[in-house]
Design a protein around this motif. Structure first.
Motif, PDB file in Angstrom:
ATOM      1  N   ARG A 162       3.441 -41.007  -5.387  1.00 37.95           N
ATOM      2  CA  ARG A 162       3.146 -40.745  -3.979  1.00 37.95           C
ATOM      3  C   ARG A 162       2.740 -39.291  -3.800  1.00 37.95           C
ATOM      4  O   ARG A 162       3.466 -38.381  -4.207  1.00 37.95           O
ATOM      5  N   GLN A 163       1.600 -39.085  -3.208  1.00 40.26           N
ATOM      6  CA  GLN A 163       1.122 -37.737  -2.887  1.00 40.26           C
ATOM      7  C   GLN A 163       0.706 -37.729  -1.426  1.00 40.26           C
ATOM      8  O   GLN A 163      -0.378 -38.200  -1.075  1.00 40.26           O
ATOM      9  N   GLY A 164       1.608 -37.234  -0.570  1.00 34.05           N
ATOM     10  CA  GLY A 164       1.356 -37.285   0.860  1.00 34.05           C
ATOM     11  C   GLY A 164       1.276 -38.731   1.319  1.00 34.05           C
ATOM     12  O   GLY A 164       2.173 -39.533   1.050  1.00 34.05           O
ATOM     13  N   ASN A 165       0.186 -39.075   1.986  1.00 35.48           N
ATOM     14  CA  ASN A 165      -0.013 -40.445   2.447  1.00 35.48           C
ATOM     15  C   ASN A 165      -0.747 -41.302   1.423  1.00 35.48           C
ATOM     16  O   ASN A 165      -1.031 -42.476   1.678  1.00 35.48           O
ATOM     17  N   GLU A 166      -1.059 -40.718   0.273  1.00 29.78           N
ATOM     18  CA  GLU A 166      -1.788 -41.451  -0.756  1.00 29.78           C
ATOM     19  C   GLU A 166      -0.853 -41.898  -1.872  1.00 29.78           C
ATOM     20  O   GLU A 166       0.197 -41.298  -2.114  1.00 29.78           O
ATOM     21  N   ARG A 167      -1.267 -42.956  -2.560  1.00 29.39           N
ATOM     22  CA  ARG A 167      -0.529 -43.456  -3.713  1.00 29.39           C
ATOM     23  C   ARG A 167      -1.501 -43.595  -4.873  1.00 29.39           C
ATOM     24  O   ARG A 167      -2.551 -44.232  -4.741  1.00 29.39           O
ATOM     25  N   ILE A 168      -1.125 -43.000  -5.980  1.00 31.54           N
ATOM     26  CA  ILE A 168      -1.958 -43.058  -7.180  1.00 31.54           C
ATOM     27  C   ILE A 168      -1.289 -44.018  -8.164  1.00 31.54           C
ATOM     28  O   ILE A 168      -0.137 -43.816  -8.563  1.00 31.54           O
ATOM     29  N   THR A 169      -2.018 -45.066  -8.538  1.00 31.67           N
ATOM     30  CA  THR A 169      -1.449 -46.117  -9.374  1.00 31.67           C
ATOM     31  C   THR A 169      -2.130 -46.147 -10.731  1.00 31.67           C
ATOM     32  O   THR A 169      -3.358 -46.128 -10.818  1.00 31.67           O
ATOM     33  N   THR A 170      -1.323 -46.192 -11.791  1.00 31.61           N
ATOM     34  CA  THR A 170      -1.844 -46.369 -13.144  1.00 31.61           C
ATOM     35  C   THR A 170      -1.073 -47.503 -13.816  1.00 31.61           C
ATOM     36  O   THR A 170       0.065 -47.808 -13.457  1.00 31.61           O
ATOM     37  N   THR A 171      -1.703 -48.130 -14.813  1.00 30.79           N
ATOM     38  CA  THR A 171      -1.068 -49.228 -15.557  1.00 30.79           C
ATOM     39  C   THR A 171      -1.223 -48.935 -17.047  1.00 30.79           C
ATOM     40  O   THR A 171      -2.089 -49.500 -17.710  1.00 30.79           O
ATOM     41  N   PRO A 172      -0.381 -48.065 -17.600  1.00 29.08           N
ATOM     42  CA  PRO A 172      -0.635 -47.535 -18.942  1.00 29.08           C
ATOM     43  C   PRO A 172      -0.344 -48.465 -20.110  1.00 29.08           C
ATOM     44  O   PRO A 172      -0.859 -48.230 -21.205  1.00 29.08           O
TER      45      PRO A 172
END
Length: 229
Positions: A200-210
């Motif tokens: 979670r970065q502020g109102n954004e969500r960064i998603t990864t599937t490693p």
């Protein structure tokens, strides 16, 4: 930053030697390089969290059934890789869903300031409390609760870990992340599931599937929508 990882000085302890080989042969090849995670794996006695009937499997690369529905101990490399990728810091507060016998919570407790772990089965929750107390994990609290539904007044958290799989990412838990927080969950349906990391970065969500793996379901979480023809 990663540091060199050396064989423990006490090689007369058979369990210490077995843990060393578990780390070297199963876990490090799975791209687990955080020295704090490796140290936690050496310090937490996995054999003390394994059901007696499966004691000989304590250091094997297998899931271990807990005798309650489909609940299992994850293979040690899965616990380790999740902790590695979540990059848990000593000042952070962690929420775990799915305590089981308490092994993964004990590992998390070595990495974080404080851990709250929820277990839906009261008998397993009590067993986990006993195991964690014996292990000296004083910063881990076990609560009987449904991680898919229960309100969490203690939040928000720096890190949330699901020690089992879900079909879709749980929006309710994502809302309990601090800014800068991370959630790790195994998401999908057999035969293909992926470890999914949400930052979670502020109102954004960064998603990864490693990486890929498969794990039994956690109880109570929403299922993915299915098309009907």
């Amino acid at each position: 930053m990663t540091l060199p990882y050396n064989r423990p000085a006490d090689t007369t302890d058979a369990h210490a030697t077995a843990r060393f080989h578990m780390v070297q042969q199963q876990i490090r090849p799975w791209v687990v390089q955080d020295v704090r995670v490796l140290d936690a794996l050496e310090q937490v006695r996995r054999e003390d969290f394994v059901p007696p009937a499966n004691y000989e499997q304590a250091f094997m690369d297998v899931e271990i059934p807990l005798g309650v529905g489909e609940q299992i101990m994850l293979a040690p490399k899965v616990d380790a890789r999740m902790a590695n990728d979540l990059a848990i810091q000593p000042h952070e507060r962690v929420l775990e869903i799915g305590t089981g016998t308490g092994y993964s919570a004990a590992l998390l407790g070595r990495l974080a300031k404080e851990v709250l772990t929820l277990e839906i089965n009261p008998e397993l929750a009590e067993l986990a409390r006993e195991n964690l107390q014996s292990a000296g994990a004083d910063n881990v609290s076990v609560r009987v609760g449904d991680g898919a539904k229960d309100a969490l007044a203690e939040g928000p958290f720096d890190v949330i870990v699901l020690s089992g799989s879900v079909e879709v990412l749980p929006e309710s838990l994502l809302n309990h992340l601090k800014d800068g927080g991370r959630l790790g969950a195994i998401v999908g349906q057999e035969p293909m599931m992926r470890f999914t990391l949400v930052k979670r970065q502020g109102n954004e969500r960064i998603t990864t599937t490693p990486w890929d793996t498969v794990a039994p379901r956690l109880s109570g979480f929403a299922r993915a929508e299915r098309f009907v023809f």
